[in-house]
Design a protein around this motif. Structure first.
Motif, PDB file in Angstrom:
ATOM      1  N   VAL A  87       0.836  -1.198   0.000  1.00 53.14           N
ATOM      2  CA  VAL A  87       0.000   0.000   0.000  1.00 53.14           C
ATOM      3  C   VAL A  87       0.875   1.254   0.000  1.00 53.14           C
ATOM      4  O   VAL A  87       0.585   2.233  -0.691  1.00 53.14           O
ATOM      5  CB  VAL A  87      -0.963   0.009   1.206  1.00 53.14           C
ATOM      6  N   ILE A  88       1.965   1.205   0.763  1.00 52.93           N
ATOM      7  CA  ILE A  88       2.886   2.349   0.789  1.00 52.93           C
ATOM      8  C   ILE A  88       3.468   2.567  -0.609  1.00 52.93           C
ATOM      9  O   ILE A  88       3.551   3.698  -1.099  1.00 52.93           O
ATOM     10  CB  ILE A  88       4.018   2.104   1.814  1.00 52.93           C
ATOM     11  N   ALA A  89       3.845   1.463  -1.268  1.00 46.98           N
ATOM     12  CA  ALA A  89       4.387   1.572  -2.626  1.00 46.98           C
ATOM     13  C   ALA A  89       3.333   2.126  -3.575  1.00 46.98           C
ATOM     14  O   ALA A  89       3.637   2.928  -4.465  1.00 46.98           O
ATOM     15  CB  ALA A  89       4.868   0.206  -3.106  1.00 46.98           C
ATOM     16  N   LEU A  90       2.082   1.722  -3.365  1.00 55.41           N
ATOM     17  CA  LEU A  90       0.988   2.210  -4.211  1.00 55.41           C
ATOM     18  C   LEU A  90       0.809   3.722  -4.030  1.00 55.41           C
ATOM     19  O   LEU A  90       0.615   4.460  -5.006  1.00 55.41           O
ATOM     20  CB  LEU A  90      -0.301   1.472  -3.844  1.00 55.41           C
ATOM     21  N   VAL A  91       0.887   4.197  -2.786  1.00 51.68           N
ATOM     22  CA  VAL A  91       0.753   5.634  -2.533  1.00 51.68           C
ATOM     23  C   VAL A  91       1.864   6.399  -3.262  1.00 51.68           C
ATOM     24  O   VAL A  91       1.624   7.446  -3.863  1.00 51.68           O
ATOM     25  CB  VAL A  91       0.771   5.946  -1.018  1.00 51.68           C
ATOM     26  N   ALA A  92       3.082   5.825  -3.244  1.00 46.10           N
ATOM     27  CA  ALA A  92       4.185   6.476  -3.962  1.00 46.10           C
ATOM     28  C   ALA A  92       3.868   6.577  -5.446  1.00 46.10           C
ATOM     29  O   ALA A  92       4.013   7.640  -6.058  1.00 46.10           O
ATOM     30  CB  ALA A  92       5.484   5.699  -3.748  1.00 46.10           C
ATOM     31  N   ALA A  93       3.404   5.466  -6.045  1.00 44.28           N
ATOM     32  CA  ALA A  93       3.070   5.474  -7.472  1.00 44.28           C
ATOM     33  C   ALA A  93       1.928   6.457  -7.744  1.00 44.28           C
ATOM     34  O   ALA A  93       1.919   7.143  -8.772  1.00 44.28           O
ATOM     35  CB  ALA A  93       2.692   4.073  -7.938  1.00 44.28           C
ATOM     36  N   GLY A  94       0.980   6.554  -6.820  1.00 46.08           N
ATOM     37  CA  GLY A  94      -0.145   7.476  -6.984  1.00 46.08           C
ATOM     38  C   GLY A  94       0.308   8.927  -6.967  1.00 46.08           C
ATOM     39  O   GLY A  94      -0.134   9.739  -7.789  1.00 46.08           O
ATOM     40  N   ALA A  95       1.209   9.248  -6.038  1.00 46.34           N
ATOM     41  CA  ALA A  95       1.693  10.624  -5.948  1.00 46.34           C
ATOM     42  C   ALA A  95       2.448  11.003  -7.221  1.00 46.34           C
ATOM     43  O   ALA A  95       2.302  12.106  -7.749  1.00 46.34           O
ATOM     44  CB  ALA A  95       2.596  10.790  -4.726  1.00 46.34           C
ATOM     45  N   VAL A  96       3.257  10.061  -7.741  1.00 46.26           N
ATOM     46  CA  VAL A  96       3.991  10.324  -8.985  1.00 46.26           C
ATOM     47  C   VAL A  96       3.007  10.512 -10.137  1.00 46.26           C
ATOM     48  O   VAL A  96       3.145  11.433 -10.953  1.00 46.26           O
ATOM     49  CB  VAL A  96       4.971   9.177  -9.296  1.00 46.26           C
ATOM     50  N   ALA A  97       1.981   9.672 -10.199  1.00 39.37           N
ATOM     51  CA  ALA A  97       0.985   9.777 -11.275  1.00 39.37           C
ATOM     52  C   ALA A  97       0.294  11.134 -11.222  1.00 39.37           C
ATOM     53  O   ALA A  97       0.102  11.791 -12.254  1.00 39.37           O
ATOM     54  CB  ALA A  97      -0.051   8.659 -11.152  1.00 39.37           C
ATOM     55  N   ALA A  98      -0.064  11.583 -10.010  1.00 40.08           N
ATOM     56  CA  ALA A  98      -0.766  12.863  -9.871  1.00 40.08           C
ATOM     57  C   ALA A  98       0.100  14.013 -10.379  1.00 40.08           C
ATOM     58  O   ALA A  98      -0.369  14.877 -11.123  1.00 40.08           O
ATOM     59  CB  ALA A  98      -1.149  13.092  -8.409  1.00 40.08           C
ATOM     60  N   ALA A  99       1.376  13.996  -9.994  1.00 42.71           N
ATOM     61  CA  ALA A  99       2.261  15.096 -10.394  1.00 42.71           C
ATOM     62  C   ALA A  99       2.544  15.056 -11.897  1.00 42.71           C
ATOM     63  O   ALA A  99       2.484  16.074 -12.585  1.00 42.71           O
ATOM     64  CB  ALA A  99       3.564  15.036  -9.598  1.00 42.71           C
ATOM     65  N   LEU A 100       2.845  13.863 -12.437  1.00 41.17           N
ATOM     66  CA  LEU A 100       3.188  13.750 -13.856  1.00 41.17           C
ATOM     67  C   LEU A 100       2.021  14.110 -14.763  1.00 41.17           C
ATOM     68  O   LEU A 100       2.189  14.789 -15.773  1.00 41.17           O
ATOM     69  CB  LEU A 100       3.640  12.321 -14.187  1.00 41.17           C
ATOM     70  N   SER A 101       0.809  13.652 -14.404  1.00 40.25           N
ATOM     71  CA  SER A 101      -0.325  13.887 -15.304  1.00 40.25           C
ATOM     72  C   SER A 101      -0.611  15.377 -15.425  1.00 40.25           C
ATOM     73  O   SER A 101      -0.902  15.868 -16.516  1.00 40.25           O
ATOM     74  CB  SER A 101      -1.561  13.140 -14.805  1.00 40.25           C
ATOM     75  N   THR A 102      -0.517  16.098 -14.323  1.00 43.57           N
ATOM     76  CA  THR A 102      -0.780  17.534 -14.375  1.00 43.57           C
ATOM     77  C   THR A 102       0.332  18.254 -15.133  1.00 43.57           C
ATOM     78  O   THR A 102       0.063  19.124 -15.957  1.00 43.57           O
ATOM     79  CB  THR A 102      -0.912  18.102 -12.956  1.00 43.57           C
ATOM     80  N   ALA A 103       1.582  17.859 -14.860  1.00 44.51           N
ATOM     81  CA  ALA A 103       2.704  18.492 -15.547  1.00 44.51           C
ATOM     82  C   ALA A 103       2.575  18.315 -17.057  1.00 44.51           C
ATOM     83  O   ALA A 103       2.737  19.268 -17.818  1.00 44.51           O
ATOM     84  CB  ALA A 103       4.027  17.908 -15.050  1.00 44.51           C
ATOM     85  N   ALA A 104       2.232  17.108 -17.499  1.00 42.53           N
ATOM     86  CA  ALA A 104       2.136  16.841 -18.936  1.00 42.53           C
ATOM     87  C   ALA A 104       1.046  17.695 -19.573  1.00 42.53           C
ATOM     88  O   ALA A 104       1.251  18.286 -20.640  1.00 42.53           O
ATOM     89  CB  ALA A 104       1.864  15.362 -19.175  1.00 42.53           C
ATOM     90  N   GLY A 105      -0.109  17.794 -18.914  1.00 45.70           N
ATOM     91  CA  GLY A 105      -1.209  18.588 -19.456  1.00 45.70           C
ATOM     92  C   GLY A 105      -0.817  20.052 -19.609  1.00 45.70           C
ATOM     93  O   GLY A 105      -1.114  20.695 -20.616  1.00 45.70           O
ATOM     94  N   LEU A 106      -0.106  20.574 -18.613  1.00 47.32           N
ATOM     95  CA  LEU A 106       0.311  21.971 -18.655  1.00 47.32           C
ATOM     96  C   LEU A 106       1.344  22.209 -19.747  1.00 47.32           C
ATOM     97  O   LEU A 106       1.289  23.198 -20.476  1.00 47.32           O
ATOM     98  CB  LEU A 106       0.894  22.367 -17.301  1.00 47.32           C
ATOM     99  N   LEU A 107       2.297  21.267 -19.858  1.00 49.08           N
ATOM    100  CA  LEU A 107       3.349  21.428 -20.872  1.00 49.08           C
ATOM    101  C   LEU A 107       2.754  21.426 -22.268  1.00 49.08           C
ATOM    102  O   LEU A 107       3.187  22.161 -23.149  1.00 49.08           O
ATOM    103  CB  LEU A 107       4.397  20.319 -20.722  1.00 49.08           C
ATOM    104  N   LEU A 108       1.734  20.609 -22.463  1.00 49.68           N
ATOM    105  CA  LEU A 108       1.100  20.564 -23.780  1.00 49.68           C
ATOM    106  C   LEU A 108       0.454  21.910 -24.108  1.00 49.68           C
ATOM    107  O   LEU A 108       0.548  22.409 -25.231  1.00 49.68           O
ATOM    108  CB  LEU A 108       0.054  19.461 -23.835  1.00 49.68           C
ATOM    109  N   VAL A 109      -0.205  22.505 -23.104  1.00 48.11           N
ATOM    110  CA  VAL A 109      -0.853  23.803 -23.325  1.00 48.11           C
ATOM    111  C   VAL A 109       0.186  24.860 -23.701  1.00 48.11           C
ATOM    112  O   VAL A 109      -0.016  25.664 -24.607  1.00 48.11           O
ATOM    113  CB  VAL A 109      -1.636  24.232 -22.068  1.00 48.11           C
ATOM    114  N   ILE A 110       1.329  24.811 -23.019  1.00 48.85           N
ATOM    115  CA  ILE A 110       2.384  25.785 -23.318  1.00 48.85           C
ATOM    116  C   ILE A 110       2.901  25.584 -24.740  1.00 48.85           C
ATOM    117  O   ILE A 110       3.017  26.533 -25.524  1.00 48.85           O
ATOM    118  CB  ILE A 110       3.549  25.657 -22.305  1.00 48.85           C
ATOM    119  N   SER A 111       3.168  24.330 -25.115  1.00 44.43           N
ATOM    120  CA  SER A 111       3.736  24.092 -26.444  1.00 44.43           C
ATOM    121  C   SER A 111       2.715  24.451 -27.523  1.00 44.43           C
ATOM    122  O   SER A 111       3.067  24.986 -28.571  1.00 44.43           O
ATOM    123  CB  SER A 111       4.223  22.652 -26.587  1.00 44.43           C
ATOM    124  N   THR A 112       1.432  24.200 -27.279  1.00 41.61           N
ATOM    125  CA  THR A 112       0.396  24.564 -28.250  1.00 41.61           C
ATOM    126  C   THR A 112       0.322  26.079 -28.397  1.00 41.61           C
ATOM    127  O   THR A 112       0.222  26.600 -29.506  1.00 41.61           O
ATOM    128  CB  THR A 112      -0.978  24.044 -27.781  1.00 41.61           C
TER     129      THR A 112
END
Lengths: 86, 603
Positions: free
Chosen positions: B417-442
């Motif tokens: 479960v601890i490992a899952l929380v780590a993967a979840g936190a990474v997913a949350a940060a990466l997904s938002t970063a990617a969406g923002l970067l796409l908006v900037i590049s567009t």
């Protein structure tokens, strides 16, 4: 196929009425119950929550979800009524 | 299996999944790169929007924030969800019908002006960069906590992963990766939340658990209120902020949410107008699952923390008796103990145990006290406290993020479960970063290059520019991640304030007020921008003090005032200048009618 200008106007007016109705509920559930009248509502306790606190932290969010889906349903009906659906 | 190995396995496995999706969904045209070809089903778009929206801040920090500020946290809960009602009813369907790729596209075409377009491009870039800087930092922090690498190395790893799937896949790659990331993050948040709620209250759902009655016969919230007041904190279910400040802050967060370019652009990716409304509904359901659990996690976390630290007799607990998780997070620097009264017991109450911002300054040499506790250079000396308010002086520093990060350990959950929380936190940060970067590049490739500087470039060239801009944006975001600007919280507040005072009103007027013209729009946007930036600047960097607040409104809520000024100025200026040309008015009439949206077109 485009619809007549009169129809388009009528469609838009009905759409605005629908939006105003839902946004009134949106305002009351969040700003009304969660901010402006939170102290008054806190005097009432429901399911272990002071009511104002519950609206601010959970109730308003449930209301938001219901509102969007109610709006989706209303608009699908309106689109069909004026034959502007895709 | 050891925790480290499990964490590597979970995070590594999730990366393989994301990259696999990126290769499968790579973009071949600008339309696929910008709006995923306009063919994303509403449920998938709803999940992608939710992952895009819920950042490291929502995942890690929100529960902690509410845990420490109690009822005032309502502004964030309502603000960050209520904006979707505005999106669904006031913006998304019409923007989808308008059928372009970006927010500046809409502003530029609706107001038939390249000046208006350029202002919108600047708003988009400023808002997205301020937002993305925090995300890259978040990725770095998560890696450093779970994989024991430097924060900087963590940022580099995050940059590499985002590079692959954002640059290759564009919006199409990002969308389907975000669907996977949503599943990972929601599982990672809810599993510990269910366990914690069940252990403390006997209710599986944290939504009802927070209202439950404890063994003591008191409800969770009544217990929290009593504990808080006894320790000199303010009552949990009472607010500290003034009503007007709460009101303006909530409006700014709601309208800001509705005006964030990376959220708006998600509604360009669905096939029909109807789907834009539906996907807002799905998005809010997926977001609400997490957001309605947050108050529970916040409340249980706080009860648990206070009772573990102060013990059942409310006199403090021997440091030696502290559970293992306390020491783990002390080693990570998220907890700090300063035995001010020298009794060997940890005591938690209101007040600071460390000088400055209250955070312990642990250094590399890591000196330890007699009992093995970490010693900080800025420990407060003496044990004075106000005996009328609290039973003892505060000896503890608690980082807010601990409420989510330490949950699995507090609830004695297995390592996976601890490992899952780590993967979840990474997913949350990466997904938002990617969406923002796409908006900037567009914004750079489409709005600046194609629409303003060199209109004659081909689709292939534009796609190349978009990928190039994404690379540059990742590098700049990474730089901010490694060298974070001070005042991170204020910078994010600025992003919301600007979205609320510039983007949201200008789009709304463009749809709902046919008479709005170029002059009014430009005057309105500039007024909103200047007013909001000036106010925040004065109070964050210019030495302004809270007693000078306009009507008692804190800088975070001033975007609302900026928005009101925007509406007034835009209206007055539009009245004094010629009405927009007939073809523009015809466009406005047309975008109000759903039929004929077709696919997002490139003009």
């Amino acid at each position: 196929m485009s619809i007549s200008s009169d129809n388009a106007q009528a469609y838009w007016r009905e759409n605005l009425r629908i939006i105003m109705g839902y946004l009134a509920v949106w305002f009351v559930a969040s700003y009304g119950c969660g901010v402006l009248f939170v102290e008054e509502l806190n005097a009432i306790s429901l399911g272990g929550y002071p009511l104002g606190f519950w609206f601010g932290q959970q109730g308003s969010i449930f209301v938001f979800v219901v509102l969007i889906w109610a709006y989706v349903a209303s608009m699908n009906k309106l689109d069909a009524k004026y034959d502007v659906h895709e | 299996m050891s925790l480290d190995l499990l964490t590597y396995l979970f995070i590594g496995g999730s990366f393989v999944l994301y990259l696999g999706i990126a290769v499968w969904a790579r973009a071949g045209s600008t339309k696929e790169f910008y709006v995923a070809g306009g063919g994303v089903p509403p449920i998938a778009n709803g999940m992608a929007t939710a992952a895009d929206w819920m950042s490291a801040a929502s995942f890690i920090s929100l529960a902690g924030l509410i845990s420490f500020i109690g009822r005032d946290g309502s502004a964030y809960l309502m603000g960050w969800t209520g904006g979707y009602v505005l999106l669904a009813m006031l913006l998304a369907p019409y923007l989808r019908k308008f059928g372009k790729f970006t927010v500046p596209d809409f502003v530029g075409d609706r107001y038939y002006s390249s000046t208006a377009r350029t202002i919108a491009v600047i708003c988009t870039i400023v808002i997205s960069f301020t937002y993305v800087a925090g995300q890259m930092r978040g990725v770095g922090i998560v890696f450093s906590r779970y994989l024991h690498v430097d924060i900087d190395t963590g940022v580099y790893i995050g940059m590499t992963i985002v590079f692959f799937y954002a640059v290759l896949g564009g919006m199409k790659g990002i969308t389907y990766t975000q669907v996977a990331q949503y599943c990972v993050l929601i599982l990672a948040f809810m599993v510990p939340a269910f366990f914690l709620s069940a252990q403390i209250t006997g209710h599986i759902l944290p939504q009802t658990g927070l209202g439950a009655t404890l063994e003591s016969g008191q409800s969770v919230l009544a217990t929290l209120d009593k504990l808080s007041v006894d320790l000199g904190f303010s009552q949990y279910t009472a607010g500290k902020k003034s009503t007007i400040d709460m009101f303006f802050l909530t409006v700014a967060l709601m309208c800001g949410t509705a005006g964030l370019p990376h959220v708006i652009v998600r509604f360009f990716t669905v096939p029909r107008v109807k789907d834009a409304r539906t996907s807002a509904g799905w998005a809010l359901i997926f977001i609400a699952i997490l957001y309605t659990s947050v108050p529970g996690v916040a409340g249980f976390g706080r009860v648990n923390l206070i009772q573990t630290i102060n013990g059942t007799d409310n006199a403090g607990t021997e440091y030696a008796q502290m559970p293992q998780w306390f020491k783990n997070w002390e080693n990570a620097g998220l907890l700090g103990w300063n035995d001010r009264n020298g009794d060997g017991k940890v005591q938690y109450a209101a007040g600071k145990a460390f000088d400055g911002k209250g955070k312990p300054a642990f250094d590399e040499a890591d000196p330890r006290g007699e009992l093995g506790q970490r010693l900080a250079a800025n420990a407060v000396t003496g044990a004075e406290f106000d005996a009328n308010k609290q039973p003892f002086a505060n000896e503890l520093y608690v980082d807010r993020d601990i409420m989510v990060l330490a949950n699995p350990e507090v609830a004695n959950l297995p390592n996976w479960v601890i490992a899952l929380v780590a993967a979840g936190a990474v997913a949350a940060a990466l997904s938002t970063a990617a969406g923002l970067l796409l908006v900037i590049s567009t914004a750079i490739a489409h709005d600046l290059m194609k629409k303003t500087i060199s209109p004659n470039i081909t689709d292939e060239q534009e796609l190349m520019y978009a990928r190039g801009a994404a690379v540059v944006a990742i590098i700049i975001a990474g730089y901010f991640g490694i060298h974070p600007p001070g005042f991170v919280a204020q910078v994010v507040a600025l992003a919301f304030g600007l979205a609320c005072a510039s983007v949201f009103p200008t789009i709304m007027l463009g749809i709902f007020y046919k008479r709005m013209n170029t002059q009014g729009a430009i005057a309105g946007m500039l007024t909103g921008l200047v007013a909001t930036i000036a106010y925040m600047w004065y109070f964050v960097w210019g030495g302004g003090t809270p007693d000078q607040y306009f009507l008692g409104i804190s800088p975070g809520g001033f975007g609302t005032v900026g928005m009101i000024l925007h509406f007034i100025v835009a209206y007055v200026v539009a009245q004094m200048t010629p009405e927009p040309p007939a073809e523009i008015q015809a466009i406005v009439e047309d975008l109000r009618i759903p039929r004929g949206a077709g696919s997002a077109h490139a003009h």
